[in-house]
Every structure is written in structure tokens, then in C-alpha cells.
Design an enzyme around this catalytic site. Structure first.
Site, PDB file in Angstrom:
ATOM      1  N   LYS A  57      -3.290  -9.763   5.075  1.00 47.45           N
ATOM      2  CA  LYS A  57      -3.067  -9.414   3.660  1.00 47.45           C
ATOM      3  C   LYS A  57      -1.835  -8.524   3.504  1.00 47.45           C
ATOM      4  O   LYS A  57      -1.594  -7.943   2.458  1.00 47.45           O
ATOM      5  CB  LYS A  57      -4.319  -8.761   3.071  1.00 47.45           C
ATOM      6  CG  LYS A  57      -5.477  -9.774   2.967  1.00 47.45           C
ATOM      7  CD  LYS A  57      -6.665  -9.252   2.193  1.00 47.45           C
ATOM      8  CE  LYS A  57      -7.566  -8.358   2.994  1.00 47.45           C
ATOM      9  NZ  LYS A  57      -8.189  -8.967   4.187  1.00 47.45           N
ATOM     10  N   PHE A  58      -1.066  -8.397   4.556  1.00 47.59           N
ATOM     11  CA  PHE A  58       0.283  -7.823   4.512  1.00 47.59           C
ATOM     12  C   PHE A  58       0.349  -6.434   3.869  1.00 47.59           C
ATOM     13  O   PHE A  58       1.327  -6.129   3.151  1.00 47.59           O
ATOM     14  CB  PHE A  58       1.256  -8.782   3.795  1.00 47.59           C
ATOM     15  CG  PHE A  58       1.009 -10.226   4.083  1.00 47.59           C
ATOM     16  CD1 PHE A  58       1.131 -10.711   5.374  1.00 47.59           C
ATOM     17  CD2 PHE A  58       0.607 -11.107   3.085  1.00 47.59           C
ATOM     18  CE1 PHE A  58       0.873 -12.048   5.669  1.00 47.59           C
ATOM     19  CE2 PHE A  58       0.340 -12.437   3.366  1.00 47.59           C
ATOM     20  CZ  PHE A  58       0.466 -12.908   4.661  1.00 47.59           C
ATOM     21  N   CYS A  59      -0.665  -5.623   4.087  1.00 49.90           N
ATOM     22  CA  CYS A  59      -0.692  -4.272   3.475  1.00 49.90           C
ATOM     23  C   CYS A  59      -0.567  -4.347   1.963  1.00 49.90           C
ATOM     24  O   CYS A  59       0.009  -3.450   1.321  1.00 49.90           O
ATOM     25  CB  CYS A  59       0.415  -3.366   4.036  1.00 49.90           C
ATOM     26  SG  CYS A  59       0.277  -3.066   5.778  1.00 49.90           S
ATOM     27  N   SER A  60      -1.058  -5.426   1.383  1.00 44.68           N
ATOM     28  CA  SER A  60      -1.024  -5.587  -0.079  1.00 44.68           C
ATOM     29  C   SER A  60      -2.344  -6.209  -0.500  1.00 44.68           C
ATOM     30  O   SER A  60      -2.372  -7.268  -1.139  1.00 44.68           O
ATOM     31  CB  SER A  60       0.142  -6.491  -0.486  1.00 44.68           C
ATOM     32  OG  SER A  60       1.351  -5.974  -0.015  1.00 44.68           O
ATOM     33  N   HIS A  99       0.815  -1.221   0.000  1.00 46.27           N
ATOM     34  CA  HIS A  99       0.000   0.000   0.000  1.00 46.27           C
ATOM     35  C   HIS A  99       0.852   1.276   0.000  1.00 46.27           C
ATOM     36  O   HIS A  99       0.414   2.319  -0.483  1.00 46.27           O
ATOM     37  CB  HIS A  99      -0.930   0.022   1.219  1.00 46.27           C
ATOM     38  CG  HIS A  99      -1.887  -1.133   1.231  1.00 46.27           C
ATOM     39  ND1 HIS A  99      -2.527  -1.562   2.372  1.00 46.27           N
ATOM     40  CD2 HIS A  99      -2.296  -1.973   0.244  1.00 46.27           C
ATOM     41  CE1 HIS A  99      -3.306  -2.600   2.084  1.00 46.27           C
ATOM     42  NE2 HIS A  99      -3.179  -2.874   0.809  1.00 46.27           N
TER      43      HIS A  99
END
Ligand code: PLP
Length: 419
Positions: free
Chosen positions: A367-370, A122
Site C-alpha cells: 500500500k506504498f505508505c499510503s 503517510h
């Protein structure tokens, strides 16, 4: 080779749910890393010499100012550049700050067009979207790799309107390493500049920002030192002087100005122009020390160690019937040590929680900032379905560091077989 003695805190005991204590395992290096001892020592040594940077008189101030500025050359040299060239170094506290700075200063109004990929964190997505009305996307294929030929197709399609292509050097989800020099060449053919998010690459692969020829050179690159064994708030943007010296700064205030008049100001030259406010001296010296240590260990050794552990984990996890792995598990050469998976019949957070409380193994889940990338890897590209399932969908991530060992991998494998 065992690198544990180079680190602080990797032998710390953690308490399990059953009351026992064990040495914790950190498989969450993609989020942040423990410090190298040399980085802590560098801080310790200079505590007695701490003073203001840039503004004041006095021996301590002079010592810190000189050191702080001279480290810019070390950073350039770590990335195969030098101060005589076209690039300069601006210190930031993180890759997120670096990318926000770039999106803010590079875009001239919000009509400049930017290409980013579906693989981005992100931090390399939202700042571009917020500063430009014209963002388009490079898609990933069914293995999650970037479709590099589509970059050229898009650039051709837009006929020179794309000003910037912002791409990650390595994915924080699948660990894929993108060929940034090949992408740079394509961008430059169409008059676009390349911006590289280096957050996940610096501790794992040698990065040569110059490339083999001017067309391969990377225009802008940013990273956080806390993902490279110096978690003290250091980081940098390495970018073209032509842009960083001329544009208005992202952060505005003291130290960035030459003169301030009643209703206007005259900015200083860069890099000071881009570094308003009191700077993080200890972040910078610890970052410098960690990078020099990585160079001393050598990236051949670092890559060999990480690849051995990554391939051992991937091949053994592939054999566990309940485990679903994402990304390419056959051709793993272009992946750093980041492995994402799910356990059938369990939510990602249940697995992450169980690994921590039962085994003392730290991972990341979600979601790992993705979000756009992870939902694609999970096959959830249909928006209503994705929105309905937004919280439920995710994965568990193992991200390796130089100090991780095969014995730690075995402890994880043993437990995964019991789930
Ligand atoms: N880019 C990538 C690929 C990342 O993995 C991260 C953090 O995980 C970032 C950017 C943001 O880094 P930071 O949180 O240090 O600003």
C-alpha cells in the site's frame, strides 16, 4: 535517448531463482533511485577536503562551510527562487524529516487547523494529525484525482480557521500531478499557507515555486534527494523565512544556539537555527550535483522520455486480460511514470516476488505508505471490510526513472502475459 551511461549500478547483474544471472531492472524509482555518476564524483572530489561545517577554524572547514552554504542559492535557483526573496533553504535528510519539521514548527499548539488530502503519503499525514487536533481531508474522485473544488468549499466552510493546506505535488501511487499553483491561489484567498510534499516530483517535472504571481507562490516545499538520483541522505525544506527564521527549532542542540545559559538558550538565526548537530555535507553536495545535472539534461527531455515509456506500458498492460490497472489509463498527461496494477487471481506480493525472482525486476507491492488512498482506489472504504483484509489488500507498483528503457518495459510485459 538512452541515459544509462549517466548512472552508477544500472548494469549490475542479479541472480534469478533458476540460477541464471541477468542485468537487474529497477522499476522502483518511486522508493529510491540509483545515483547519477556526477553525484558520486562530487563526493569523491571532496573527500580530501572534508571538514567541520560552521563551527571550526581551518582551511578545510572554511571550504566545506562556504560550499555547504552557497549551495542553498543553487537549490533556490533550481526551484526558480533567489536568496533576496522570501524563501530560505533548510537542509534535512528526507521528505519525512522535512514534513515533521514543518508540522512541528508551524503549528501553534494543536488548535491550528490543517487540511490534507486522501492522496497523501503517510509522511504528509501522520505529522499533521499528531500535531493538530483539527485535521480535515480533501477527498479524491473515483479515478483517484484530487477534488480541487472541494478545497475552496472547505476553506470557505471553515471561514479562515484553516492555517495550512498540505498537499503532495505528485502521488506515489497513481503518479497524478496536482496543480500546486492553482491550489496555492485558493489557499491564499482564504489566508491559508500551502505546504507541498515534493518527494515524487523533483526528478520528474520542472518545479517553479515562485509561480506566475505572488498568489501562486508555494509557501513551503520539501523533498528527498535519494528520489532524485543522489541517495546520500540529502534533502531540503524550502520555505518562508518569516516562519523558518522565527519559530523554535524542531531539532535542538549544538550549532543551532547562539548562547546557552543555565536554564535557557538563545537560538541562532536561521537556517543554522533549524540545523542542529553535525550536518550531512556529502548529502548536500551530491544533491546539488544531481539537481544541476537534471537541469542540464532538461525537463523537456526528461518528461518526454518518461511519458513515452509510461504510455507504452499503460497501453500494453491494458491489453493483458489478467491485469487490472488503477487510476486514469486514458488521460495520462497529468501522471508521472508511476503505474499501479494487480494480476487477477494473485496476491500483490506473489506478483512482486515472482517479478524479482523470475525476471530480476524490482517493483514495490503493498500500500506504498499510503493506506487510506490505496484502500479507496481498491474500493475498500468500508472500515470493517478494510480491517479484515488489511494485509491482503494492495497493489504492485512500477515507478520509472530516466535511465529505464523500452527493452526493460518489454521484458516486464512479456512476463506479465505469462502470469
Ligand atoms: N512523500 C511521498 C509522496 C513519498 O512518495 C515519500 C516516499 O516514498 C515520502 C513522502 C517520504 O520520503 P522519504 O522516505 O524520503 O522521507
Amino acid at each position: 535517448m538512452n541515459y544509462r551511461s549517466y548512472y552508477v549500478g544500472v548494469e549490475s547483474q542479479v541472480k534469478l531463482e533458476n540460477g541464471k544471472t541477468v542485468v537487474g531492472i529497477n522499476f522502483d524509482n518511486g522508493a529510491t533511485t540509483p545515483p547519477l555518476k556526477c553525484a558520486v564524483d562530487a563526493i569523491q572530489r571532496d573527500l580530501n577536503w572534508y571538514g567541520a561545517i560552521g563551527r571550526s577554524k581551518g582551511q578545510k572547514n572554511a571550504y566545506c562551510t562556504e560550499k555547504y552554504n552557497s549551495i542553498r542559492n543553487n537549490i533556490l535557483s533550481f526551484f526558480h527562487l533567489n536568496s533576496e526573496g522570501e524563501h530560505t533553504v533548510v537542509y534535512v535528510k528526507s521528505a519525512t524529516e522535512g514534513l515533521n519539521l514543518l508540522a512541528h514548527i508551524l503549528l501553534h499548539g494543536n488548535n491550528d487547523m490543517v487540511l490534507i488530502s486522501r492522496m497523501e503519503h503517510h509522511a504528509n499525514l501522520i505529522p499533521w494529525r499528531e500535531n493538530s487536533n483539527h485535521v480535515d481531508y480533501i477527498e479524491t474522485d473515483n479515478m483517484g484525482r484530487l477534488q480541487i473544488p472541494t478545497i475552496e468549499a472547505k476553506l470557505r466552510h471553515y471561514g479562515g480557521r484553516v492555517k495550512y493546506v498540505a498537499i503532495t505535488a505528485a502521488s506515489n501511487v497513481t503518479g497524478y500531478v496536482n496543480d500546486i499553483h492553482q491550489i496555492a491561489k485558493i489557499c491564499h484567498r482564504y489566508g491559508a499557507k500551502i505546504i507541498v510534499d515534493g518527494a515524487q516530483i523533483v526528478a520528474h517535472r520542472e518545479v517553479d515555486l515562485a509561480g506566475n504571481c505572488p498568489e501562486e507562490s508555494i509557501d513551503f516545499f520539501t523533498f528527498s534527494a535519494h528520489k532524485a538520483y543522489a541517495p546520500f541522505g540529502g534533502g531540503a525544506v524550502i520555505g518562508l523565512k518569516e516562519y523558518l527564521f522565527k519559530r523554535d527549532p524542531f531539532l535542538k542542540g549544538g550549532s543551532a544556539v547562539d548562547n546557552v545559559f543555565d536554564y535557557s538558550q538563545k537560538w541562532l538565526e536561521s537556517p543554522a537555527r533549524m540545523e542542529a548537530g553535525t550536518q550531512n555535507y556529502f548529502g548536500v553536495i551530491s544533491m546539488d550535483s544531481a539537481l544541476r545535472q537534471l537541469r542540464k539534461i532538461g525537463f523537456h527531455q526528461i518528461v518526454a522520455h518518461e511519458n513515452e515509456l509510461k504510455d507504452y506500458l499503460i497501453s500494453n498492460m491494458s491489453e493483458i486480460p489478467n491485469v487490472t490497472l488503477y487510476g486514469d489509463t486514458t488521460n495520462t498527461e497529468d501522471r508521472i511514470g508511476v503505474i499501479v496494477f494487480n494480476v487477477k487471481g494473485k496476491k500483490h506480493w506473489e506478483v512482486g516476488e515472482a517479478l524479482a525472482t523470475d525476471m530480476g525486476i524490482a517493483t514495490r507491492d503493498g500500500k506504498f505508505c499510503s493506506h487510506p488512498y490505496v484502500t479507496r482506489l481498491l474500493g475498500l472504504t468500508n472500515l470493517p471490510q478494510y480491517e479484515a483484509d488489511l494485509d491482503a489488500c494492495g497493489m504492485v507498483r512500477i515507478s520509472l526513472g530516466l535511465y529505464n528503457t523500452k527493452a526493460e518495459a518489454d521484458r516486464l510485459l512479456y512476463y506479465l502475459k505469462t502470469l
